[in-house]
Design a protein around this motif. Structure first.
Motif, mmCIF file in Angstrom:
data_model
loop_
_atom_site.group_PDB
_atom_site.id
_atom_site.type_symbol
_atom_site.label_atom_id
_atom_site.label_comp_id
_atom_site.label_asym_id
_atom_site.label_seq_id
_atom_site.Cartn_x
_atom_site.Cartn_y
_atom_site.Cartn_z
ATOM 1 N N SER A 79 -20.395 -62.959 -20.793
ATOM 2 C CA SER A 79 -21.533 -63.414 -21.583
ATOM 3 C C SER A 79 -22.156 -62.212 -22.281
ATOM 4 O O SER A 79 -22.017 -61.073 -21.821
ATOM 5 N N THR A 80 -22.861 -62.469 -23.364
ATOM 6 C CA THR A 80 -23.555 -61.382 -24.062
ATOM 7 C C THR A 80 -24.944 -61.125 -23.481
ATOM 8 O O THR A 80 -25.638 -60.207 -23.917
ATOM 9 N N ASP A 81 -25.342 -61.924 -22.502
ATOM 10 C CA ASP A 81 -26.632 -61.726 -21.849
ATOM 11 C C ASP A 81 -26.632 -60.363 -21.157
ATOM 12 O O ASP A 81 -25.813 -60.116 -20.265
ATOM 13 N N PRO A 82 -27.531 -59.442 -21.531
ATOM 14 C CA PRO A 82 -27.529 -58.097 -20.931
ATOM 15 C C PRO A 82 -27.604 -58.116 -19.413
ATOM 16 O O PRO A 82 -27.051 -57.232 -18.755
ATOM 17 N N ALA A 83 -28.260 -59.131 -18.838
ATOM 18 C CA ALA A 83 -28.422 -59.188 -17.386
ATOM 19 C C ALA A 83 -27.140 -59.587 -16.676
ATOM 20 O O ALA A 83 -27.039 -59.472 -15.448
ATOM 21 N N SER A 84 -26.145 -60.069 -17.419
ATOM 22 C CA SER A 84 -24.918 -60.563 -16.793
ATOM 23 C C SER A 84 -23.857 -59.488 -16.601
ATOM 24 O O SER A 84 -22.847 -59.730 -15.930
ATOM 25 N N PHE A 85 -24.058 -58.302 -17.169
ATOM 26 C CA PHE A 85 -23.015 -57.278 -17.118
ATOM 27 C C PHE A 85 -22.918 -56.665 -15.723
ATOM 28 O O PHE A 85 -23.920 -56.400 -15.062
ATOM 29 N N VAL A 86 -21.672 -56.452 -15.286
ATOM 30 C CA VAL A 86 -21.379 -55.920 -13.952
ATOM 31 C C VAL A 86 -20.707 -54.565 -14.099
ATOM 32 O O VAL A 86 -19.795 -54.396 -14.924
ATOM 33 N N LEU A 87 -21.130 -53.613 -13.286
ATOM 34 C CA LEU A 87 -20.562 -52.270 -13.343
ATOM 35 C C LEU A 87 -19.134 -52.266 -12.819
ATOM 36 O O LEU A 87 -18.862 -52.753 -11.721
ATOM 37 N N VAL A 88 -18.222 -51.707 -13.606
ATOM 38 C CA VAL A 88 -16.844 -51.499 -13.163
ATOM 39 C C VAL A 88 -16.705 -50.115 -12.546
ATOM 40 O O VAL A 88 -16.105 -49.933 -11.494
ATOM 41 N N GLY A 89 -17.274 -49.111 -13.207
ATOM 42 C CA GLY A 89 -17.199 -47.743 -12.702
ATOM 43 C C GLY A 89 -17.473 -46.752 -13.806
ATOM 44 O O GLY A 89 -17.878 -47.117 -14.914
ATOM 45 N N THR A 90 -17.279 -45.489 -13.494
ATOM 46 C CA THR A 90 -17.428 -44.430 -14.484
ATOM 47 C C THR A 90 -16.067 -43.835 -14.783
ATOM 48 O O THR A 90 -15.152 -43.887 -13.965
ATOM 49 N N GLY A 91 -15.936 -43.278 -15.974
ATOM 50 C CA GLY A 91 -14.681 -42.677 -16.383
ATOM 51 C C GLY A 91 -14.902 -41.324 -17.011
ATOM 52 O O GLY A 91 -16.025 -40.964 -17.396
ATOM 53 N N THR A 92 -13.835 -40.561 -17.109
ATOM 54 C CA THR A 92 -13.827 -39.266 -17.768
ATOM 55 C C THR A 92 -12.479 -39.110 -18.448
ATOM 56 O O THR A 92 -11.444 -39.382 -17.825
ATOM 57 N N ALA A 93 -12.499 -38.673 -19.708
ATOM 58 C CA ALA A 93 -11.252 -38.519 -20.461
ATOM 59 C C ALA A 93 -10.509 -39.849 -20.485
ATOM 60 O O ALA A 93 -11.104 -40.887 -20.750
ATOM 61 N N PHE A 94 -9.193 -39.847 -20.177
ATOM 62 C CA PHE A 94 -8.417 -41.084 -20.147
ATOM 63 C C PHE A 94 -8.576 -41.698 -18.758
ATOM 64 O O PHE A 94 -8.133 -41.123 -17.765
ATOM 65 N N SER A 95 -9.176 -42.880 -18.672
ATOM 66 C CA SER A 95 -9.449 -43.488 -17.370
ATOM 67 C C SER A 95 -8.895 -44.898 -17.306
ATOM 68 O O SER A 95 -8.942 -45.651 -18.278
ATOM 69 N N LEU A 96 -8.362 -45.244 -16.129
ATOM 70 C CA LEU A 96 -7.880 -46.584 -15.833
ATOM 71 C C LEU A 96 -8.815 -47.200 -14.803
ATOM 72 O O LEU A 96 -9.072 -46.597 -13.760
ATOM 73 N N LEU A 97 -9.308 -48.393 -15.086
ATOM 74 C CA LEU A 97 -10.300 -49.023 -14.235
ATOM 75 C C LEU A 97 -9.801 -50.384 -13.757
ATOM 76 O O LEU A 97 -9.155 -51.123 -14.500
ATOM 77 N N ASP A 98 -10.132 -50.718 -12.513
ATOM 78 C CA ASP A 98 -9.752 -51.983 -11.896
ATOM 79 C C ASP A 98 -11.005 -52.843 -11.774
ATOM 80 O O ASP A 98 -12.007 -52.399 -11.207
#
Length: 363
Positions: A79-98
């Motif tokens: 959703s575009t609702d700002p309150a709905s966003f969930v943190l995946v994580g932080t990255g640096t340079a080239f990062s792969l996130l689950d």
């Protein structure tokens, strides 16, 4: 592209176009500007999908563009609702996130927030975001990734192989190495030509310590494909590095004078079953007199601990079938026994054991 807030830093921003984030990696990037800056992307027909391993690739140009690798925060939502966003994580340079830990099976929207102050005084302030790629969505990315990526452990190092890409526009392959499988340098560690389909890393032996991950991407005239990753588990795992006295008596001159127990239990995790038919258990042993001291692996056995009757430390090994080990949690139990293999009171063998390691033997 749905929304963005791009900052100028302290001296202006020469790469302030949010549209440069869109599409496959092509060396065009958005300099976000520093903390407080963000970009909100609509992934459209290629949403982020929770699959096996990492689901989302984000490229921050960093050292690949002559700068520094900088940090950013990644959130997702349906959703575009700002309150709905969930943190995946932080990255640096080239990062792969689950995204598995977010509770979402898929997400259409990705929000990237700048965390970097390292380049505030440059004309490309903040994190330099080049591309955002969904790794599992059908039709994701405009540049085909490498296929058939695998590895082999050899006496000379780790050999990577892949299926050579054919067709126009392929100029070569970029190879990167990581110690966590999530963050890779923006600069390639090595390169291969478009005619090659293999690479040998002589810096990593078959008994390397610590897991490593390799990422291979295809370099095209118009940019670079997403990373394809292969995991090479550690060839040597330290199971116990302390000295333990097993038995039922006390020997004052020993480094570990009092017997802690007649049994030592080791519990450890393996990311996969060891490759090859056999592995080696290495020990440092002190004054093992009897041949009936037991070693049990995941309830199988028992096996006999090697005899080392000298009152001094000596390295010994035991060859074990790889199939005795499991992917996930494993247990090794070591028992002190009497000369007949029993546990008679006041008759147990007293010995010391330390530096217990599991080592891969074969490719």
């Amino acid at each position: 592209m749905l929304d963005s807030l791009v900052l100028t830093g302290n001296v202006g921003n020469n790469n302030a176009n949010p549209l440069d984030v869109l599409g496959a990696p092509d060396s065009k990037f958005l300099a976000m500007g520093g903390p407080g800056a963000y970009v909100l992307l609509d992934m459209g027909v290629t949403p982020i999908v929770n699959g096996s391993g990492p689901d989302l690739e984000i490229r921050e140009q960093g050292t690949a563009a002559g700068g520094v690798d900088e940090q950013y925060r990644v959130l997702i939502s349906d959703s575009t609702d700002p309150a709905s966003f969930v943190l995946v994580g932080t990255g640096t340079a080239f990062s792969l996130l689950d995204i598995a830990g977010t509770g979402l099976s898929s997400a259409r929207y990705v929000r990237i927030e700048d965390l970097s102050t390292a380049t505030s005084n440059s004309t490309t302030p903040g994190s330099d975001i080049e591309s955002v790629t969904s790794l599992h969505a059908s039709g994701s990315g405009s540049l085909p990734p490498v296929t058939g990526l695998s590895y082999t452990l050899t006496g000379n190092g780790v050999r990577l192989t892949w299926t050579r890409m054919t067709g126009s526009g392929v100029t070569g392959y970029n190879i990167r190495k990581s110690t966590d499988g999530l963050r890779f340098d923006s600069n390639a560690s090595w390169t291969a030509t478009d005619l090659e389909s293999a690479f040998l890393d002589t810096q990593t032996s078959q008994s390397h310590v610590g897991d490593v991950w390799y990422a291979v991407s295809v370099q095209y005239t118009g940019g670079e494909s997403a990373l394809q990753v292969v995991h090479v588990p550690s060839g040597k795992l330290t199971l116990h590095d302390q000295i333990v006295h097993l038995g039922d008596s006390s020997t004052p001159t020993w480094e570990q004078p009092s017997p802690s127990s007649n049994k030592l239990t080791l519990t450890f995790n393996l990311p996969e079953v060891p490759r090859g038919p056999t592995v080696k258990l290495n020990f440092q042993l002190f004054d093992v007199d009897y041949s009936k001291n037991r070693l049990v692996i995941n309830g199988h056995g028992p096996r006999s601990l090697p005899v080392q009757s000298d009152v001094s430390w000596l390295g010994m090994s035991l060859i074990v079938e790889s199939g005795q080990f499991l992917q996930g949690t494993n247990t090794i139990e070591i028992y002190s026994r009497d000369s007949s293999g029993g546990n008679a009171v006041n008759s147990l063998d007293d010995f010391q054991i330390g530096k217990i390691e599991l080592t891969r033997m074969n490719p």
